[in-house]
Design a protein around this motif. Structure first.
Motif, PDB file in Angstrom:
ATOM      1  N   ALA A 206     -12.032  19.929  12.059  1.00 59.12           N
ATOM      2  CA  ALA A 206     -11.292  18.660  11.632  1.00 59.12           C
ATOM      3  C   ALA A 206     -11.577  17.265  11.652  1.00 59.12           C
ATOM      4  CB  ALA A 206      -9.787  19.038  11.936  1.00 59.12           C
ATOM      5  N   VAL A 207     -11.853  16.476  10.741  1.00 60.27           N
ATOM      6  CA  VAL A 207     -12.663  15.459  10.920  1.00 60.27           C
ATOM      7  C   VAL A 207     -11.739  14.046  10.492  1.00 60.27           C
ATOM      8  CG1 VAL A 207     -14.519  14.008  10.246  1.00 60.27           C
ATOM      9  CG2 VAL A 207     -14.842  16.471  10.594  1.00 60.27           C
ATOM     10  N   ASN A 208     -11.819  13.201  11.227  1.00 60.98           N
ATOM     11  CA  ASN A 208     -11.043  11.813  11.090  1.00 60.98           C
ATOM     12  C   ASN A 208     -11.832  11.021   9.844  1.00 60.98           C
ATOM     13  OD1 ASN A 208     -10.325   9.114  11.039  1.00 60.98           O
ATOM     14  ND2 ASN A 208      -9.039   9.492  12.584  1.00 60.98           N
ATOM     15  N   HIS A 209     -11.304  10.758   8.754  1.00 64.68           N
ATOM     16  CA  HIS A 209     -11.994  10.235   7.866  1.00 64.68           C
ATOM     17  C   HIS A 209     -12.921   8.840   8.333  1.00 64.68           C
ATOM     18  CE1 HIS A 209     -12.752   9.106   3.431  1.00 64.68           C
ATOM     19  NE2 HIS A 209     -12.496   7.871   3.891  1.00 64.68           N
ATOM     20  N   LEU A 210     -12.302   8.170   9.068  1.00 62.89           N
ATOM     21  CA  LEU A 210     -12.820   6.947   9.353  1.00 62.89           C
ATOM     22  C   LEU A 210     -14.059   7.386  10.434  1.00 62.89           C
ATOM     23  CD1 LEU A 210      -9.796   4.789  10.189  1.00 62.89           C
ATOM     24  CD2 LEU A 210     -10.962   4.953   8.236  1.00 62.89           C
ATOM     25  N   GLU A 211     -14.070   8.441  11.104  1.00 65.18           N
ATOM     26  CA  GLU A 211     -15.098   8.639  11.907  1.00 65.18           C
ATOM     27  C   GLU A 211     -16.139   9.174  11.228  1.00 65.18           C
ATOM     28  OE1 GLU A 211     -14.609  12.008  14.852  1.00 65.18           O
ATOM     29  OE2 GLU A 211     -16.359  11.203  15.856  1.00 65.18           O
ATOM     30  N   GLY A 212     -15.942   9.639  10.066  1.00 68.12           N
ATOM     31  CA  GLY A 212     -16.898  10.065   8.853  1.00 68.12           C
ATOM     32  C   GLY A 212     -17.663   8.869   8.218  1.00 68.12           C
ATOM     33  N   HIS A 213     -16.842   7.673   8.172  1.00 70.59           N
ATOM     34  CA  HIS A 213     -17.605   6.507   7.552  1.00 70.59           C
ATOM     35  C   HIS A 213     -18.444   6.079   8.615  1.00 70.59           C
ATOM     36  CE1 HIS A 213     -15.907   5.839   3.727  1.00 70.59           C
ATOM     37  NE2 HIS A 213     -14.685   5.813   4.007  1.00 70.59           N
ATOM     38  N   ILE A 214     -18.332   6.086   9.885  1.00 66.69           N
ATOM     39  CA  ILE A 214     -18.915   5.587  11.030  1.00 66.69           C
ATOM     40  C   ILE A 214     -20.482   6.638  11.137  1.00 66.69           C
ATOM     41  CG2 ILE A 214     -19.229   5.420  13.526  1.00 66.69           C
ATOM     42  CD1 ILE A 214     -16.272   4.520  13.510  1.00 66.69           C
ATOM     43  N   HIS A 215     -20.079   7.846  11.070  1.00 59.41           N
ATOM     44  CA  HIS A 215     -21.166   8.828  11.002  1.00 59.41           C
ATOM     45  C   HIS A 215     -22.166   8.852   9.854  1.00 59.41           C
ATOM     46  CE1 HIS A 215     -20.573  11.065  14.908  1.00 59.41           C
ATOM     47  NE2 HIS A 215     -19.532  10.184  14.802  1.00 59.41           N
ATOM     48  N   ALA A 216     -21.616   8.340   8.598  1.00 55.88           N
ATOM     49  CA  ALA A 216     -22.585   8.102   7.552  1.00 55.88           C
ATOM     50  C   ALA A 216     -23.879   7.161   7.991  1.00 55.88           C
ATOM     51  CB  ALA A 216     -21.610   7.360   6.470  1.00 55.88           C
ATOM     52  N   VAL A 217     -23.594   6.219   8.710  1.00 54.60           N
ATOM     53  CA  VAL A 217     -24.551   5.397   9.383  1.00 54.60           C
ATOM     54  C   VAL A 217     -25.523   6.180  10.171  1.00 54.60           C
ATOM     55  CG1 VAL A 217     -25.195   3.296  10.420  1.00 54.60           C
ATOM     56  CG2 VAL A 217     -23.025   3.309   9.066  1.00 54.60           C
ATOM     57  N   LEU A 218     -25.036   6.781  11.028  1.00 57.71           N
ATOM     58  CA  LEU A 218     -25.668   7.674  11.859  1.00 57.71           C
ATOM     59  C   LEU A 218     -26.424   8.727  11.521  1.00 57.71           C
ATOM     60  CD1 LEU A 218     -22.900   7.964  14.719  1.00 57.71           C
ATOM     61  CD2 LEU A 218     -25.147   6.949  14.974  1.00 57.71           C
ATOM     62  N   LEU A 219     -25.907   9.472  10.556  1.00 53.85           N
ATOM     63  CA  LEU A 219     -26.836  10.379   9.650  1.00 53.85           C
ATOM     64  C   LEU A 219     -27.825   9.929   9.000  1.00 53.85           C
ATOM     65  CD1 LEU A 219     -26.734  13.188   8.045  1.00 53.85           C
ATOM     66  CD2 LEU A 219     -25.040  12.028   6.347  1.00 53.85           C
ATOM     67  N   GLU A 220     -27.717   8.753   8.103  1.00 57.82           N
ATOM     68  CA  GLU A 220     -28.876   8.157   7.522  1.00 57.82           C
ATOM     69  C   GLU A 220     -29.756   7.620   8.414  1.00 57.82           C
ATOM     70  OE1 GLU A 220     -27.975   7.583   3.261  1.00 57.82           O
ATOM     71  OE2 GLU A 220     -26.835   5.949   4.197  1.00 57.82           O
ATOM     72  N   GLU A 221     -29.412   7.071   9.571  1.00 55.63           N
ATOM     73  CA  GLU A 221     -30.578   6.587  10.439  1.00 55.63           C
ATOM     74  C   GLU A 221     -31.308   7.638  11.110  1.00 55.63           C
ATOM     75  OE1 GLU A 221     -31.696   3.181  10.879  1.00 55.63           O
ATOM     76  OE2 GLU A 221     -30.022   3.174   9.202  1.00 55.63           O
ATOM     77  N   ARG A 222     -30.627   8.761  11.350  1.00 50.14           N
ATOM     78  CA  ARG A 222     -31.548  10.026  11.867  1.00 50.14           C
ATOM     79  C   ARG A 222     -32.235  10.671  10.799  1.00 50.14           C
ATOM     80  NH1 ARG A 222     -26.189  12.102  13.900  1.00 50.14           N
ATOM     81  NH2 ARG A 222     -25.886  11.152  15.616  1.00 50.14           N
ATOM     82  N   GLN A 223     -31.783  10.370   9.732  1.00 50.66           N
ATOM     83  CA  GLN A 223     -32.712  11.048   8.643  1.00 50.66           C
ATOM     84  C   GLN A 223     -33.907  10.343   8.345  1.00 50.66           C
ATOM     85  OE1 GLN A 223     -30.312  13.200   5.193  1.00 50.66           O
ATOM     86  NE2 GLN A 223     -31.362  11.374   4.013  1.00 50.66           N
ATOM     87  N   LYS A 224     -33.742   8.755   8.623  1.00 49.83           N
ATOM     88  CA  LYS A 224     -34.921   8.113   8.364  1.00 49.83           C
ATOM     89  C   LYS A 224     -35.681   8.067   9.641  1.00 49.83           C
ATOM     90  CE  LYS A 224     -32.355   4.503   6.278  1.00 49.83           C
ATOM     91  NZ  LYS A 224     -31.609   3.147   6.686  1.00 49.83           N
ATOM     92  N   GLY A 225     -35.439   8.960  10.682  1.00 51.53           N
ATOM     93  CA  GLY A 225     -36.337   8.834  12.139  1.00 51.53           C
ATOM     94  C   GLY A 225     -35.811   8.173  13.106  1.00 51.53           C
ATOM     95  N   ASN A 226     -34.775   7.395  12.803  1.00 49.49           N
ATOM     96  CA  ASN A 226     -34.341   6.493  13.976  1.00 49.49           C
ATOM     97  C   ASN A 226     -33.328   7.227  14.824  1.00 49.49           C
ATOM     98  OD1 ASN A 226     -33.438   4.322  15.407  1.00 49.49           O
ATOM     99  ND2 ASN A 226     -32.556   3.276  13.727  1.00 49.49           N
ATOM    100  N   HIS A 227     -33.541   7.848  15.968  1.00 50.16           N
ATOM    101  CA  HIS A 227     -32.814   8.318  16.840  1.00 50.16           C
ATOM    102  C   HIS A 227     -32.362   7.465  18.190  1.00 50.16           C
ATOM    103  CE1 HIS A 227     -33.119  12.310  15.030  1.00 50.16           C
ATOM    104  NE2 HIS A 227     -34.460  11.935  14.528  1.00 50.16           N
ATOM    105  N   GLU A 228     -33.001   6.338  17.941  1.00 44.96           N
ATOM    106  CA  GLU A 228     -32.749   5.551  19.237  1.00 44.96           C
ATOM    107  C   GLU A 228     -31.498   4.726  18.690  1.00 44.96           C
ATOM    108  OE1 GLU A 228     -35.260   3.578  21.758  1.00 44.96           O
ATOM    109  OE2 GLU A 228     -35.742   6.058  21.872  1.00 44.96           O
ATOM    110  N   LEU A 229     -30.314   4.559  19.667  1.00 46.71           N
ATOM    111  CA  LEU A 229     -29.365   3.900  19.524  1.00 46.71           C
ATOM    112  C   LEU A 229     -28.898   3.066  20.612  1.00 46.71           C
ATOM    113  CD1 LEU A 229     -27.103   3.334  16.957  1.00 46.71           C
ATOM    114  CD2 LEU A 229     -25.900   5.151  18.175  1.00 46.71           C
ATOM    115  N   ARG A 230     -28.860   1.795  20.456  1.00 47.93           N
ATOM    116  CA  ARG A 230     -28.486   0.672  21.651  1.00 47.93           C
ATOM    117  C   ARG A 230     -26.972   0.626  21.693  1.00 47.93           C
ATOM    118  NH1 ARG A 230     -30.673  -4.078  23.282  1.00 47.93           N
ATOM    119  NH2 ARG A 230     -30.951  -4.632  21.099  1.00 47.93           N
ATOM    120  N   PHE A 231     -26.239   0.889  22.760  1.00 47.25           N
ATOM    121  CA  PHE A 231     -24.815   0.750  22.970  1.00 47.25           C
ATOM    122  C   PHE A 231     -24.731  -0.547  23.940  1.00 47.25           C
ATOM    123  CE2 PHE A 231     -25.078   5.123  22.268  1.00 47.25           C
ATOM    124  CZ  PHE A 231     -23.997   5.283  21.351  1.00 47.25           C
TER     125      PHE A 231
END
Ligand code: KG4
Ligand code: ZN
Length: 414
Positions: free
Chosen positions: A116-141
């Protein structure tokens, strides 16, 4: 060609929270294999907004073919997926139930795990998904995410511990969401539904400095702490935002912040009223009625059709409205980013498709040396790839849904 590794997991995502029936197959939270979206816009257009009963009916019609299409596009069958993921909320209860009931039935029959997924978490993961797809696995917190859609204008601090993600809300709209304001202003001006994409295209043809919207017209005056709220979640947030402990327990809070009570809330009902006042004081009602009638007679109006029915004064009003909305969203988000010393900014949700919003965020964030990421336009608006991507960390953690879980129309993101 899809290269499959032993450790790969293929998740079938299903999304039905509002007016799009969507299904997608995503590999290990990092590659979109298929992404099918059936839009109901034409069904709701005559009513100038989403009609919940019609949305449920359309989801019922579309869900089976959309899921089949997503599997076919991915060259998968029901047996060869590893798990199913479905939007639990927030959204329209009846619409959510269609996706949930179908996903449950499939998961049960196939003996596959269901997430079960929260729709808003989905919107946030849309960004993560596409960054990983582009090969960008580094994420600064720390990461700050602005989720800006037809139903939400919310700011979240996003944290990752191991595989799992958690979120803290540090700002939200007190009344209308930004997308809702775009839609209502477009409706008011006789431009049809949904308004965001039309305003985006027309704004380029007007003078954004022509109509001045005072900052007070887009700020909530915050006079009344018991300001009426739309959903239980908003009520809870309102309470949280007035209490000291609303601040992240793990995050040090400087004394100066405690004294100032900094808030990063949004409010867009005032600007909507300001546009209405402008229409009244400039006697635009007759031209709006003529535009509404003319456009309703065209099945799919093009930019030229819209332009042919908009005078310069209206185009200037549209451009000024968009400029004010974008200015407010960018200024509030960046001030939150500075307070929290944010390292990475995400801007996501339907309104993140807006051209001026993207450009302004890019320019202003660059001034602060802050990297800002958006989803591609197809993944900014509602889709199921984002649901399958957000499900992946839960799949790894074996965080599966109980068979009796149900839709949560006002679901909070934590
Ligand atoms: O995320 P989304 O597809 O659905 C919700 O979760 O609400 O967002 C839909 C909203 C609508 O209000 C629509 O008018 C707005 O996003 N939108 C835009 C643009 N494209 C979609 N707003 C401004 N500019 C756009 N280009
Ligand atoms: Zn959405």
């Amino acid at each position: 060609m899809i290269v499959v590794r032993m450790t790969d997991s293929f998740i079938l995502g299903i999304e039905s929270s509002c007016d799009e029936t969507a299904a997608a197959v995503v590999r290990s939270g990092e590659e979109v294999i298929s992404n099918v979206v059936a839009s109901q816009i034409s069904v709701h257009q005559p009513y100038g907004g989403v009609v919940p009963e019609l949305a449920s009916r359309e989801h019922l019609r579309a869900i089976v073919p959309v899921v089949r299409q997503a599997l076919a596009d991915a060259a998968k069958n029901y047996q060869s997926i590893d798990a199913l993921a479905v939007t639990q909320g927030p959204g329209l209860a009846g619409a959510l139930l269609v996706g949930i009931s179908y996903a449950k039935a499939l998961a049960f029959a196939l003996e596959k795990p269901l997430i079960a997924v929260n729709h808003l978490e989905g919107h946030i993961h849309a960004v993560l998904l596409e960054e990983r797809q582009k090969g960008n696995h580094e994420l600064r917190f720390p990461v700050l995410a602005l989720v800006v859609s037809g139903g939400h204008t919310h700011l979240y601090l996003a944290e990752q511990r191991g595989e799992s993600w958690s979120y803290e809300n540090i700002g939200h709209t007190r009344d209308d969401a930004a997308g809702e304001a775009f839609d209502k202003v477009a409706k008011l001006l006789g431009l049809g539904y949904p308004g965001g994409p039309v305003i985006d295209r027309l704004a380029k043809h007007g003078d954004p400095r022509a109509v001045k919207f005072a900052p007070s017209q887009i700020k909530h005056p915050d006079r009344n702490p018991a300001f009426p709220q739309k959903t239980p979640r908003d009520g809870a947030l309102e309470k949280e935002l007035h209490e000291k402990q609303s601040w992240s327990s793990g995050r040090p809070r400087p004394e100066s912040q405690a004294a100032e009570h900094p808030r990063f809330d949004f409010s867009y009902s005032g600007i909507k009223t300001a546009v209405l006042r402008y229409v009244e004081t400039h006697a635009l009602a007759a031209s709006i009625a003529a535009r509404r009638k003319a456009l309703s007679e065209i099945s799919k109006p093009t930019l030229e059709d819209y332009l042919a029915h908009c005078d310069q004064q209206t185009l200037d009003l549209i451009a000024s409205f968009q400029r004010a909305m974008v200015g407010d969203l960018v200024a509030k988000t960046l001030s939150a980013a500075r307070k929290y010393e944010i390292a990475t900014l995400f801007v996501t949700g339907g309104v993140a498709a807006n051209n001026e919003l993207r450009q302004t965020f890019e320019q202003e964030a660059a001034r602060d040396g802050l990297p800002v990421y958006f989803p591609s336009r197809p993944l900014s608006t509602d889709n199921a790839a984002m649901i399958a991507a957000a499900a992946y960390p839960k799949f790894v953690a074996k965080d599966f849904a109980a068979i009796d879980f149900s839709a949560e129309a006002g679901m909070a993101l934590r």
